[in-house]
Design a protein around this motif. Structure first.
Motif, PDB file in Angstrom:
ATOM      1  N   GLY A  53       0.780  -1.229   0.000  1.00  0.00           N
ATOM      2  CA  GLY A  53       0.000   0.000   0.000  1.00  0.00           C
ATOM      3  C   GLY A  53       0.809   1.275   0.000  1.00  0.00           C
ATOM      4  N   ALA A  54       2.135   1.175  -0.086  1.00  0.00           N
ATOM      5  CA  ALA A  54       2.973   2.374  -0.083  1.00  0.00           C
ATOM      6  C   ALA A  54       3.017   3.005  -1.472  1.00  0.00           C
ATOM      7  CB  ALA A  54       4.388   2.034   0.366  1.00  0.00           C
ATOM      8  N   GLU A  55       3.173   4.323  -1.495  1.00  0.00           N
ATOM      9  CA  GLU A  55       3.494   5.046  -2.719  1.00  0.00           C
ATOM     10  C   GLU A  55       5.009   4.983  -2.861  1.00  0.00           C
ATOM     11  OE1 GLU A  55       3.829   9.674  -4.287  1.00  0.00           O
ATOM     12  OE2 GLU A  55       2.898   9.232  -2.353  1.00  0.00           O
ATOM     13  N   VAL A  56       5.511   4.432  -3.936  1.00  0.00           N
ATOM     14  CA  VAL A  56       6.948   4.245  -4.105  1.00  0.00           C
ATOM     15  C   VAL A  56       7.512   5.308  -5.038  1.00  0.00           C
ATOM     16  CG1 VAL A  56       8.758   2.686  -4.918  1.00  0.00           C
ATOM     17  CG2 VAL A  56       6.796   1.766  -3.660  1.00  0.00           C
ATOM     18  N   VAL A  57       8.587   5.960  -4.576  1.00  0.00           N
ATOM     19  CA  VAL A  57       9.296   6.955  -5.375  1.00  0.00           C
ATOM     20  C   VAL A  57      10.717   6.441  -5.597  1.00  0.00           C
ATOM     21  CG1 VAL A  57      10.144   9.321  -5.479  1.00  0.00           C
ATOM     22  CG2 VAL A  57       7.934   8.839  -4.428  1.00  0.00           C
ATOM     23  N   VAL A  58      11.131   6.371  -6.841  1.00  0.00           N
ATOM     24  CA  VAL A  58      12.454   5.842  -7.185  1.00  0.00           C
ATOM     25  C   VAL A  58      13.384   7.000  -7.531  1.00  0.00           C
ATOM     26  CG1 VAL A  58      13.742   4.293  -8.702  1.00  0.00           C
ATOM     27  CG2 VAL A  58      11.374   3.748  -8.087  1.00  0.00           C
ATOM     28  N   GLY A  59      14.582   6.979  -6.970  1.00  0.00           N
ATOM     29  CA  GLY A  59      15.540   8.020  -7.305  1.00  0.00           C
ATOM     30  C   GLY A  59      16.765   7.978  -6.420  1.00  0.00           C
ATOM     31  N   ASP A  60      17.789   8.700  -6.816  1.00  0.00           N
ATOM     32  CA  ASP A  60      19.056   8.766  -6.099  1.00  0.00           C
ATOM     33  C   ASP A  60      19.048  10.005  -5.212  1.00  0.00           C
ATOM     34  OD1 ASP A  60      21.771   9.016  -5.326  1.00  0.00           O
ATOM     35  OD2 ASP A  60      22.444   8.063  -7.196  1.00  0.00           O
ATOM     36  N   LEU A  61      19.416   9.857  -3.949  1.00  0.00           N
ATOM     37  CA  LEU A  61      19.432  10.995  -3.035  1.00  0.00           C
ATOM     38  C   LEU A  61      20.519  12.007  -3.374  1.00  0.00           C
ATOM     39  CD1 LEU A  61      18.722   9.272   0.404  1.00  0.00           C
ATOM     40  CD2 LEU A  61      17.123  10.455  -1.113  1.00  0.00           C
ATOM     41  N   LEU A  62      21.398  11.674  -4.313  1.00  0.00           N
ATOM     42  CA  LEU A  62      22.388  12.629  -4.788  1.00  0.00           C
ATOM     43  C   LEU A  62      21.827  13.508  -5.908  1.00  0.00           C
ATOM     44  CD1 LEU A  62      25.581  10.368  -4.872  1.00  0.00           C
ATOM     45  CD2 LEU A  62      24.765  11.850  -3.030  1.00  0.00           C
ATOM     46  N   ASP A  63      20.622  13.189  -6.349  1.00  0.00           N
ATOM     47  CA  ASP A  63      19.952  13.922  -7.423  1.00  0.00           C
ATOM     48  C   ASP A  63      18.891  14.826  -6.783  1.00  0.00           C
ATOM     49  OD1 ASP A  63      18.358  14.827  -9.484  1.00  0.00           O
ATOM     50  OD2 ASP A  63      17.984  12.845 -10.349  1.00  0.00           O
ATOM     51  N   LEU A  64      19.100  16.142  -6.834  1.00  0.00           N
ATOM     52  CA  LEU A  64      18.177  17.068  -6.174  1.00  0.00           C
ATOM     53  C   LEU A  64      16.749  16.941  -6.700  1.00  0.00           C
ATOM     54  CD1 LEU A  64      20.240  20.352  -5.729  1.00  0.00           C
ATOM     55  CD2 LEU A  64      19.170  18.990  -3.925  1.00  0.00           C
ATOM     56  N   ASP A  65      16.578  16.730  -7.984  1.00  0.00           N
ATOM     57  CA  ASP A  65      15.234  16.576  -8.533  1.00  0.00           C
ATOM     58  C   ASP A  65      14.540  15.361  -7.912  1.00  0.00           C
ATOM     59  OD1 ASP A  65      15.451  18.782 -10.169  1.00  0.00           O
ATOM     60  OD2 ASP A  65      16.107  17.635 -11.924  1.00  0.00           O
ATOM     61  N   ALA A  66      15.292  14.274  -7.758  1.00  0.00           N
ATOM     62  CA  ALA A  66      14.725  13.071  -7.154  1.00  0.00           C
ATOM     63  C   ALA A  66      14.347  13.311  -5.697  1.00  0.00           C
ATOM     64  CB  ALA A  66      15.721  11.915  -7.257  1.00  0.00           C
ATOM     65  N   VAL A  67      15.172  14.087  -5.005  1.00  0.00           N
ATOM     66  CA  VAL A  67      14.871  14.383  -3.599  1.00  0.00           C
ATOM     67  C   VAL A  67      13.613  15.243  -3.488  1.00  0.00           C
ATOM     68  CG1 VAL A  67      15.733  15.403  -1.467  1.00  0.00           C
ATOM     69  CG2 VAL A  67      17.302  14.168  -2.960  1.00  0.00           C
ATOM     70  N   HIS A  68      13.452  16.215  -4.388  1.00  0.00           N
ATOM     71  CA  HIS A  68      12.220  17.023  -4.397  1.00  0.00           C
ATOM     72  C   HIS A  68      11.002  16.130  -4.608  1.00  0.00           C
ATOM     73  CE1 HIS A  68      13.401  21.241  -4.109  1.00  0.00           C
ATOM     74  NE2 HIS A  68      14.468  20.966  -4.854  1.00  0.00           N
ATOM     75  N   ARG A  69      11.086  15.184  -5.537  1.00  0.00           N
ATOM     76  CA  ARG A  69       9.949  14.291  -5.796  1.00  0.00           C
ATOM     77  C   ARG A  69       9.594  13.494  -4.553  1.00  0.00           C
ATOM     78  NH1 ARG A  69      12.887  13.063 -10.469  1.00  0.00           N
ATOM     79  NH2 ARG A  69      13.356  10.968  -9.682  1.00  0.00           N
ATOM     80  N   ALA A  70      10.611  13.125  -3.797  1.00  0.00           N
ATOM     81  CA  ALA A  70      10.370  12.327  -2.597  1.00  0.00           C
ATOM     82  C   ALA A  70       9.779  13.163  -1.463  1.00  0.00           C
ATOM     83  CB  ALA A  70      11.680  11.670  -2.138  1.00  0.00           C
ATOM     84  N   VAL A  71      10.297  14.370  -1.264  1.00  0.00           N
ATOM     85  CA  VAL A  71       9.953  15.157  -0.080  1.00  0.00           C
ATOM     86  C   VAL A  71       8.691  15.985  -0.249  1.00  0.00           C
ATOM     87  CG1 VAL A  71      10.748  16.996   1.467  1.00  0.00           C
ATOM     88  CG2 VAL A  71      12.368  15.246   0.674  1.00  0.00           C
ATOM     89  N   GLU A  72       8.459  16.528  -1.429  1.00  0.00           N
ATOM     90  CA  GLU A  72       7.345  17.460  -1.613  1.00  0.00           C
ATOM     91  C   GLU A  72       6.010  16.823  -1.210  1.00  0.00           C
ATOM     92  OE1 GLU A  72       5.627  20.602  -4.945  1.00  0.00           O
ATOM     93  OE2 GLU A  72       7.012  19.006  -5.564  1.00  0.00           O
ATOM     94  N   GLY A  73       5.272  17.521  -0.367  1.00  0.00           N
ATOM     95  CA  GLY A  73       3.972  17.020   0.088  1.00  0.00           C
ATOM     96  C   GLY A  73       4.033  16.215   1.367  1.00  0.00           C
ATOM     97  N   CYS A  74       5.230  16.065   1.940  1.00  0.00           N
ATOM     98  CA  CYS A  74       5.386  15.318   3.193  1.00  0.00           C
ATOM     99  C   CYS A  74       5.797  16.271   4.315  1.00  0.00           C
ATOM    100  CB  CYS A  74       6.447  14.228   3.053  1.00  0.00           C
ATOM    101  SG  CYS A  74       6.048  12.955   1.843  1.00  0.00           S
TER     102      CYS A  74
END
Length: 305
Positions: A53-74
């Motif tokens: 039931g989790a929403e899964v976000v894939v990305g590298d934490l060294l990639d700022l765009d990926a980090v924004h996708r993960a954090v935004e809305g939390c």
């Protein structure tokens, strides 16, 4: 069920040793929280998180765009990352993005050795130094941080070497007469889930997590024996052999250096620690070595004849 409607971000949710992030995600989902699980790669572990039931976000934490996708809305998030030479850069990325998005609770996975470190004192482990520096970055950031500092994990100390114990009836390690109070990753995940469920009362706290008792390896071997119903003994081995064994697993030098430092500190009795923070936060004591080994008894079974 909970009336908190925003997703809780769990980084490192795919998990490695002990899988604290994945277990915390499972515990939160079971309580009715929405979970956004950050993973580095799309694989079977990510698929399992989706199935739960989790929403899964894939990305590298060294990639700022990926980090924004993960954090935004939390508003609430848990930050953890496997041992890596890039750990400090990832911490800075995540902290900067979390601050930008106004995160209200940032639960940071550190380690207990940091308690003994300061601006003049560090260790020979690059990872331990990175954890200390990461805590400094998070303090400077002004983020509402909750710091989780577990001692050594039972999984890392014993479960990785289950085959050797099963085949020889011996725990082989270079820990001498040093004591430890290793903790199960599941108990660490329980603390993380509890804090993320209602973080307001925990912001600014540092929790030191250990098992229920600090004891030497002879005592640990007795708990193994009781759990498995056969005699298990402890044999102190040279540190060089221990280091060579971990190198043979194909682990990066960064990780091998960390493991070697842990062995040195252990032998010097620097892991002789105890805290009741697990019980204080969750209302339940952490599992003992005996309980942990009983839970994983199949892994320690002797090889078939």
């Amino acid at each position: 069920m909970t009336d908190y409607d925003l997703p809780i971000l769990i980084t490192g949710a795919a998990g490695s040793i002990g899988s604290v992030g994945r277990t915390a995600a499972e515990l939160l989902l079971a309580r009715g929280f929405k979970v956004r699980a950050h993973v580095r790669t799309e694989d079977a572990r990510a698929a399992k998180l989706r199935d739960l039931g989790a929403e899964v976000v894939v990305g590298d934490l060294l990639d700022l765009d990926a980090v924004h996708r993960a954090v935004e809305g939390c508003e609430h998030m848990y930050f953890s990352m496997s041992l890596s030479p890039s750990y400090l850069e990832a911490t800075a990325n995540v902290a900067a993005v979390a601050k930008h998005h106004g995160v209200k609770a940032f639960v940071n996975m550190s380690q207990m050795t940091v308690k003994e470190m300061d601006i003049f004192n560090t260790t020979t482990s690059p990872q331990q130094k990175h954890h200390w520096l990461a805590e400094q970055i998070l303090e400077w950031s002004g983020l509402p941080v909750v710091t989780i500092r577990p001692t050594a994990f039972l999984e890392a100390l014993y479960l990785q070497n289950a085959g050797t114990v099963g085949a020889t009836g011996k725990i082989l390690a270079p820990f001498g007469a040093g004591k430890n109070s290793a903790i199960a990753a599941y108990d660490v995940a329980r603390v993380v889930a509890e804090v993320l469920s209602d973080p307001g009362k925990h912001v600014g706290e540092i929790y030191h997590l250990t098992g229920p008792v600090s004891q030497d390896m002879e005592a640990v071997a007795r708990e193994f024996s009781e759990a498995l119903g056969r005699e298990i003994t402890y044999t102190d081995v040279p540190e060089a052999i221990w280091k060579e064994k971990f190198s043979s697993f194909g682990l990066p030098q960064h990780t091998v250096a960390h493991v070697a430092t842990m062995a040195e500190l252990h032998k010097a009795n620097r892991y002789d620690r105890y805290s009741d923070d697990v019980e204080r936060v969750t209302g339940k004591k952490p599992m003992s070595v005996k309980e942990f080994i009983e839970k994983h008894a199949k892994a320690f079974a002797p090889p078939a004849a």
